[in-house]
Design an enzyme around this catalytic site. Structure first.
Site, PDB file in Angstrom:
ATOM      1  N   GLY A  97       0.799  -1.217   0.000  1.00 29.44           N
ATOM      2  CA  GLY A  97       0.000   0.000   0.000  1.00 29.44           C
ATOM      3  C   GLY A  97       0.826   1.258   0.000  1.00 29.44           C
ATOM      4  N   GLU A 151      -3.452   3.379   4.133  1.00 28.25           N
ATOM      5  CA  GLU A 151      -3.584   4.762   4.595  1.00 28.25           C
ATOM      6  C   GLU A 151      -4.810   5.423   3.966  1.00 28.25           C
ATOM      7  OE1 GLU A 151       0.121   6.958   4.333  1.00 28.25           O
ATOM      8  OE2 GLU A 151       1.253   5.100   4.511  1.00 28.25           O
TER       9      GLU A 151
END
Length: 445
Positions: A149, A207
């Site tokens: 990510g 996030e």
């Protein structure tokens, strides 16, 4: 934490969405870590190696061996692995989305190889992955995790985690690609099991579940529940595969935020901490260079503002054990220019991000050290707050240097935390000055 290929790092981790302030409070120690070494404790020392750092910065895996950092690290987090719109881990040569060339296809010559031997044209694994394998062979005990990510590549996490079926398929794809090492064929590179043994676990860098991240990152209210279930699915499948391989374990970690609002929106702390080996706390980007006034980005203490201490307290108050909290530290600085108002420059208006090598407002420590040594900038310190900044009357850089890191490692030892994490290894000096400061500090030297 994703900062794109050429170091677009200034928008990092929490960026401008840190809107809620809090004052520090007392934190108690937790002696849950295992004993090791002369210090009586074993500490995690987790450094991020950036996929794209091998290009402009010319920072190769071999540099970690040459500068002594490899012998001081316990973990390397490889940044980053991406998640597709279909909710699967993937790689390839797709600009801005994946870079299989850097990961496992790019040949290294003898001078840039950990083992001093040039890659051949027909070996199945080359690139960073092969060098990490060689580094682990030279430094037994060093673990490498794939970090999934980051700021730019969290786009499809929410979809991947949405249902039991999507979570199962997502986790299977990540284990197949990175743990089993079944890489897509890229000429003579890749193939079934080509990267087996390179990665010792998975780091989740979503996030953020339940709250805003990058502009194209989807989030939902149910992300909090789904993240908890995703962590459990990773733990279940990793443990099952470890048993099948007669391996002790594959580690599972996560990068987690500072802001209490983001913690509460996305993280069921008590439940996820049961399945995670540890979490890496955001310890930087409390303020960033896109803001209109200069400010600290990584203070240990800051009353009425974000701080490392406040982050630790926020996670402990929600049920995280101290020994599973690893403190994030920046190996870079946030900078502003056009600073007016006089004084030491902190807390003053600025016209914009400071010019820098890779991205305005973001500079590697090795470059900031040169500014400090040049005499053109004055070094300022808030000793009680545990942070430092450079100011020349117009331009200000807030950063961590060895003196700040000594204070932070003392805090880790005093409060029984799990260790230190740093973004990112390519920003250190050629002799690994910051890595050495962290290592010595955790040893109480």
């Amino acid at each position: 934490m994703r900062r794109s290929m050429l170091g677009r790092l200034a928008v990092a981790a929490c960026s401008l969405s840190l809107l809620t302030a809090f004052a520090p409070a007392a934190v108690g120690a937790d002696g849950g870590a295992s004993a090791a070494g002369g210090s009586g404790r074993s500490y995690k020392k987790v450094g991020y190696f950036t996929q794209w750092g091998v290009y402009g910065r010319d920072f190769q895996v071999q540099d970690l061996d040459a500068n002594g950092s490899a012998g001081k690290l316990t973990h390397i987090n490889y940044a980053f692995g991406n998640v597709s719109a279909e909710g699967k881990c993937f790689t390839g040569n797709i600009p801005g989305e994946a870079d299989a060339w850097a990961d496992y296809a790019r040949p290294l010559d003898a001078a840039n190889s950990v083992d001093g031997v040039a890659d051949t044209w027909d070996q199945p694994l080359a690139g960073n992955f092969n060098q990490l394998r060689e580094l682990k062979a030279k430094h037994p005990g060093l673990k490498v995790l794939i970090s999934l990510g980051g700021w730019s590549w969290s786009t499809h996490f929410s979809d991947a985690a949405l249902t039991p079926a999507s979570r199962k398929a997502f986790v299977e794809s990540c284990i197949d690609l990175y743990i089993k090492g079944n890489l897509p064929q890229d000429g003579t590179r890749g193939g079934a099991g080509a990267a087996a043994g390179v990665f010792d676990g998975i780091d989740l860098d979503w996030e953020w579940p339940g709250s805003a991240g990058d502009t194209d990152t989807k989030y939902r209210p149910e992300d909090k529940r789904n993240f908890t279930e995703l962590v459990k699915e990773f733990r279940t499948q990793l443990d099952a595969y470890a048993r099948s391989q007669k391996k002790a374990e594959y580690e599972l970690t996560a990068f987690v935020p500072t802001a209490p609002a983001k913690i509460d929106a996305g993280f069921d702390v008590r439940r996820i901490m049961r399945d995670l080996d540890f979490v890496n706390l955001q310890g930087y980007d409390f303020h960033v260079s896109g803001e209109p006034r200069t400010a600290q980005q990584s203070a240990l203490y800051a009353r009425g503002d974000f701080s490392v201490h406040g982050t630790v307290e926020a996670w402990q108050r929600r049920g995280a054990p101290a020994h599973k909290l690893v403190m994030g530290m920046p190996f870079y600085g946030q900078g502003w220019t056009g600073v007016s108002g006089g004084g030491d420059g902190l807390g003053q208006p600025a016209t914009g991000p400071a010019p820098a090598t890779w991205a305005a407002g973001y500079e590697d420590y090795k470059a900031l050290k040169k500014l400090a040594d040049s005499g053109a900038y004055q070094v300022h310190r808030d000793r009680r707050g545990g942070h430092a900044w450079l100011f020349d009357g117009t331009t200000l850089w807030t950063y961590d240097d060895p003196q700040v890191l000594r204070a932070k490692t003392g805090y880790i030892r005093e409060h029984g935390l799990g260790g230190a994490m740093f973004w990112s290894l390519d920003a250190d000096t050629a002799d690994g000055e910051l890595m050495t400061a962290v290592d010595r500090g955790l040893r109480g030297r």
